[in-house]
Write a protein that holds these residues in place. Structure first.
Motif, mmCIF file in Angstrom:
data_model
loop_
_atom_site.group_PDB
_atom_site.id
_atom_site.type_symbol
_atom_site.label_atom_id
_atom_site.label_comp_id
_atom_site.label_asym_id
_atom_site.label_seq_id
_atom_site.Cartn_x
_atom_site.Cartn_y
_atom_site.Cartn_z
ATOM 1 N N GLU A 148 33.706 35.701 -15.951
ATOM 2 C CA GLU A 148 32.659 35.508 -15.169
ATOM 3 C C GLU A 148 31.472 34.438 -15.662
ATOM 4 O OE1 GLU A 148 29.383 38.426 -12.817
ATOM 5 O OE2 GLU A 148 30.765 39.247 -14.361
ATOM 6 N N SER A 149 31.331 34.692 -16.832
ATOM 7 C CA SER A 149 30.440 33.640 -17.534
ATOM 8 C C SER A 149 30.753 32.223 -16.958
ATOM 9 C CB SER A 149 30.197 33.604 -18.821
ATOM 10 O OG SER A 149 29.076 32.911 -19.375
ATOM 11 N N VAL A 150 31.936 32.011 -17.211
ATOM 12 C CA VAL A 150 32.241 30.180 -17.101
ATOM 13 C C VAL A 150 32.593 30.074 -15.547
ATOM 14 C CG1 VAL A 150 34.413 28.799 -17.069
ATOM 15 C CG2 VAL A 150 33.811 30.403 -19.130
ATOM 16 N N GLN A 151 32.783 31.127 -14.722
ATOM 17 C CA GLN A 151 32.678 30.898 -13.307
ATOM 18 C C GLN A 151 31.417 30.828 -12.587
ATOM 19 O OE1 GLN A 151 32.849 34.360 -9.945
ATOM 20 N NE2 GLN A 151 35.054 34.086 -10.732
ATOM 21 N N PHE A 152 30.224 31.549 -13.486
ATOM 22 C CA PHE A 152 29.015 31.584 -12.909
ATOM 23 C C PHE A 152 28.337 29.985 -13.304
ATOM 24 C CE2 PHE A 152 24.375 32.378 -14.061
ATOM 25 C CZ PHE A 152 23.849 32.165 -12.856
ATOM 26 N N ALA A 153 28.889 29.369 -14.637
ATOM 27 C CA ALA A 153 28.546 28.018 -14.760
ATOM 28 C C ALA A 153 29.180 27.159 -13.768
ATOM 29 C CB ALA A 153 29.012 27.796 -16.149
ATOM 30 N N GLY A 154 30.405 27.388 -13.362
ATOM 31 C CA GLY A 154 30.801 26.394 -12.269
ATOM 32 C C GLY A 154 29.956 26.521 -10.805
ATOM 33 N N SER A 182 42.528 39.891 -13.621
ATOM 34 C CA SER A 182 41.289 40.243 -12.449
ATOM 35 C C SER A 182 41.395 39.676 -11.230
ATOM 36 C CB SER A 182 39.832 39.901 -13.077
ATOM 37 O OG SER A 182 38.976 40.230 -12.120
ATOM 38 N N GLY A 183 42.000 40.211 -10.204
ATOM 39 C CA GLY A 183 42.023 39.470 -8.733
ATOM 40 C C GLY A 183 40.659 39.069 -8.134
ATOM 41 N N THR A 184 39.676 39.851 -8.465
ATOM 42 C CA THR A 184 38.517 39.571 -7.797
ATOM 43 C C THR A 184 37.756 38.415 -8.385
ATOM 44 O OG1 THR A 184 37.392 41.033 -9.227
ATOM 45 C CG2 THR A 184 37.985 41.928 -7.429
ATOM 46 N N LEU A 185 38.048 38.128 -9.804
ATOM 47 C CA LEU A 185 37.538 37.002 -10.226
ATOM 48 C C LEU A 185 38.488 35.771 -9.935
ATOM 49 C CD1 LEU A 185 36.276 38.270 -13.892
ATOM 50 C CD2 LEU A 185 34.896 37.433 -12.019
ATOM 51 N N ALA A 186 39.602 35.807 -10.117
ATOM 52 C CA ALA A 186 40.379 34.713 -9.683
ATOM 53 C C ALA A 186 40.186 34.326 -8.276
ATOM 54 C CB ALA A 186 42.017 35.178 -9.820
ATOM 55 N N ALA A 187 39.909 35.411 -7.300
ATOM 56 C CA ALA A 187 39.974 34.783 -5.839
ATOM 57 C C ALA A 187 38.331 34.231 -5.835
ATOM 58 C CB ALA A 187 39.734 36.141 -5.132
ATOM 59 N N GLN A 188 37.584 34.817 -6.480
ATOM 60 C CA GLN A 188 36.203 33.969 -6.388
ATOM 61 C C GLN A 188 35.870 32.729 -7.124
ATOM 62 O OE1 GLN A 188 33.777 36.170 -4.963
ATOM 63 N NE2 GLN A 188 32.861 33.976 -4.631
ATOM 64 N N GLY A 218 44.756 41.172 -5.349
ATOM 65 C CA GLY A 218 43.729 41.946 -6.065
ATOM 66 C C GLY A 218 42.434 41.652 -5.638
ATOM 67 N N ALA A 219 42.193 40.659 -4.465
ATOM 68 C CA ALA A 219 40.937 40.435 -4.407
ATOM 69 C C ALA A 219 40.568 41.501 -3.362
ATOM 70 C CB ALA A 219 41.068 39.166 -3.252
ATOM 71 N N HIS A 220 38.992 41.680 -3.241
ATOM 72 C CA HIS A 220 38.307 42.898 -2.666
ATOM 73 C C HIS A 220 38.213 42.600 -1.247
ATOM 74 C CE1 HIS A 220 35.021 45.455 -1.155
ATOM 75 N NE2 HIS A 220 35.272 46.156 -2.461
ATOM 76 N N GLN A 261 31.440 48.935 -1.235
ATOM 77 C CA GLN A 261 30.633 48.593 -2.302
ATOM 78 C C GLN A 261 31.470 47.226 -2.850
ATOM 79 O OE1 GLN A 261 27.624 49.245 -3.069
ATOM 80 N NE2 GLN A 261 27.425 47.471 -4.729
ATOM 81 N N PRO A 262 31.025 46.239 -2.577
ATOM 82 C CA PRO A 262 31.606 44.917 -3.302
ATOM 83 C C PRO A 262 31.874 44.763 -4.656
ATOM 84 C CG PRO A 262 29.264 44.302 -2.729
ATOM 85 C CD PRO A 262 29.530 45.759 -2.169
ATOM 86 N N PRO A 263 32.493 44.179 -5.301
ATOM 87 C CA PRO A 263 32.677 44.206 -6.751
ATOM 88 C C PRO A 263 31.611 43.508 -7.240
ATOM 89 C CG PRO A 263 33.992 42.514 -5.652
ATOM 90 C CD PRO A 263 33.561 43.405 -4.691
ATOM 91 N N GLY A 264 31.160 43.976 -8.433
ATOM 92 C CA GLY A 264 29.648 43.441 -9.117
ATOM 93 C C GLY A 264 29.890 42.012 -9.139
ATOM 94 N N THR A 265 31.132 41.335 -9.409
ATOM 95 C CA THR A 265 31.184 40.019 -9.676
ATOM 96 C C THR A 265 30.889 39.129 -8.299
ATOM 97 O OG1 THR A 265 33.562 40.149 -9.317
ATOM 98 C CG2 THR A 265 32.713 40.117 -11.781
ATOM 99 N N ALA A 266 30.911 39.765 -7.205
ATOM 100 C CA ALA A 266 30.511 39.188 -5.846
ATOM 101 C C ALA A 266 29.567 40.034 -5.128
ATOM 102 C CB ALA A 266 31.780 39.231 -5.085
ATOM 103 N N TYR A 267 28.658 40.614 -5.763
ATOM 104 C CA TYR A 267 27.556 41.382 -5.441
ATOM 105 C C TYR A 267 26.812 41.219 -4.201
ATOM 106 C CZ TYR A 267 24.239 38.257 -7.161
ATOM 107 O OH TYR A 267 23.299 36.920 -7.506
ATOM 108 N N TRP A 268 27.055 39.822 -3.793
ATOM 109 C CA TRP A 268 26.148 39.358 -2.425
ATOM 110 C C TRP A 268 27.090 39.671 -1.272
ATOM 111 C CZ3 TRP A 268 28.535 36.529 -6.484
ATOM 112 C CH2 TRP A 268 29.286 35.936 -5.948
#
Length: 326
Positions: A148-154, A182-188, A218-220, A261-268
């Motif tokens: 998630e940290s690397v993704q956020f930098a992206g 993690s399907g949610t992080l991969a999808a994001q 695994g995507a939400h 509730q959406p995953p915390g990695t896609a809280y918006w």
């Protein structure tokens, strides 16, 4: 890294972005310049009063207060211990790292992406180093934080149109998400590649990357609804109207499930945000009345700090475009 110096890095970057010096900030807050310099260098803990003053000065909406609280006492000690003893990282240290990353992501919504790049890169490098040395039962949870940290930098690079750097980070994030299962992080990560394509005016790239996100196992449901709508937008811009409407129907079919509730990695990904995605889809289909109605409703339903976020400017411009064609 989410260590005591993280607070100082974030404040210094935000001050610089707003054209303010440390001396100027000290004067505005009626604090000794040397004291503030020591705090921002990570050499002294800030007082609660100083943290609250900096939060107000930088219009951070309470997020600097939250970050300082998370770094206080137990959290900072656990993170420092993990840095010194990565092979013995524990669940509380991983949780503290995750909490600080969450605070950084919320700060992006308030202060914008530019001042967050330096602190985020520093954290990313440190947690990646920690992961390389980590052992034991909590390493798998740490991989998710690193991904998630690397993704956020992206995302930050994508937001500031540093596309090559964004792609490099998002490709790395996708690999880490797969390692973390993690399907949610991969999808994001795929979704953010679609966002880059949209900023580049590349509807074929939008279809490719948003489709990849939509079909990631695994995507939400909230992710899949937004991805399907954005595939529809790209198809509409390519003139593939029948396929676009089919994908828009698929997005709408996910509406009930997406309200969870959406995953915390896609809280918006709230129902209001989904209205923005639907509005963009209708804009791609040249259905301007529907596009304007959805986007306006979506913007009005966002939290106040999101309404002023840098990323919201795209939707405000899309609303103006839709209204101009009504």
């Amino acid at each position: 890294m989410a260590e005591p110096g993280e607070f100082g890095r974030t404040v210094r970057a935000s001050l610089q972005h707003q054209g303010m010096t440390i001396r100027g900030a000290a004067r505005a807050l009626s604090y000794d310049h040397a004291y503030l310099s020591r705090v921002l260098a990570g050499k002294q803990d800030p007082s609660p009063q100083l943290v609250e003053g900096l939060d107000r000065l930088l219009n951070a909406g309470g997020e600097l207060v939250d970050m300082a609280a998370r770094l206080a006492a137990d959290g900072a000690a656990r993170i420092s211990h993990a840095l010194a003893n990565p092979s013995r990282i524990d669940a509380r240290a991983v949780e503290a790292l995750s909490d600080i990353l969450a605070a950084q992501r919320r700060l992006d919504d308030i202060v914008g992406p530019t001042p967050m790049i330096g602190p985020t890169e520093a954290q990313m490098d440190s947690v990646k180093g920690l992961l390389r040395a980590a052992r034991g039962p909590h390493r798998d949870a740490l991989i998710e934080v690193v991904a998630e940290s690397v993704q956020f930098a992206g995302w930050l690079y994508a937001s500031t149109r540093q596309d090559a750097l964004a792609v490099r980070r998002l490709d790395e994030a996708a690999d880490l998400a797969d390692e973390a299962n993690s399907g949610t992080l991969a999808a994001q990560a795929c979704n953010f590649r679609g966002y880059i394509a949209r900023q580049q005016g590349n509807p074929r790239g939008m279809v490719r990357w948003f489709s990849a996100a939509y079909h990631t196992p695994g995507a939400h449901p909230a992710q899949r609804m937004g991805d399907a709508a954005q595939v529809a937008q790209g198809l509409g811009e390519l003139g593939e109207m029948d396929q676009a409407r089919r994908l828009l129907d698929e997005a709408m079919a996910l509406e009930d499930a997406a309200k969870d509730q959406p995953p915390g990695t896609a809280y918006w990904l709230t129902p209001s945000f989904q209205r923005l995605n639907l509005g963009l889809a209708h804009l791609g289909l040249k259905e301007y009345d529907l596009a304007a109605d959805h986007i306006r409703s979506g913007l009005q339903g966002l939290p106040a700090d999101h309404q002023g976020a840098e990323w919201a400017k795209e939707h405000q411009a899309a609303l103006a475009r839709a209204e101009a064609h009504r």
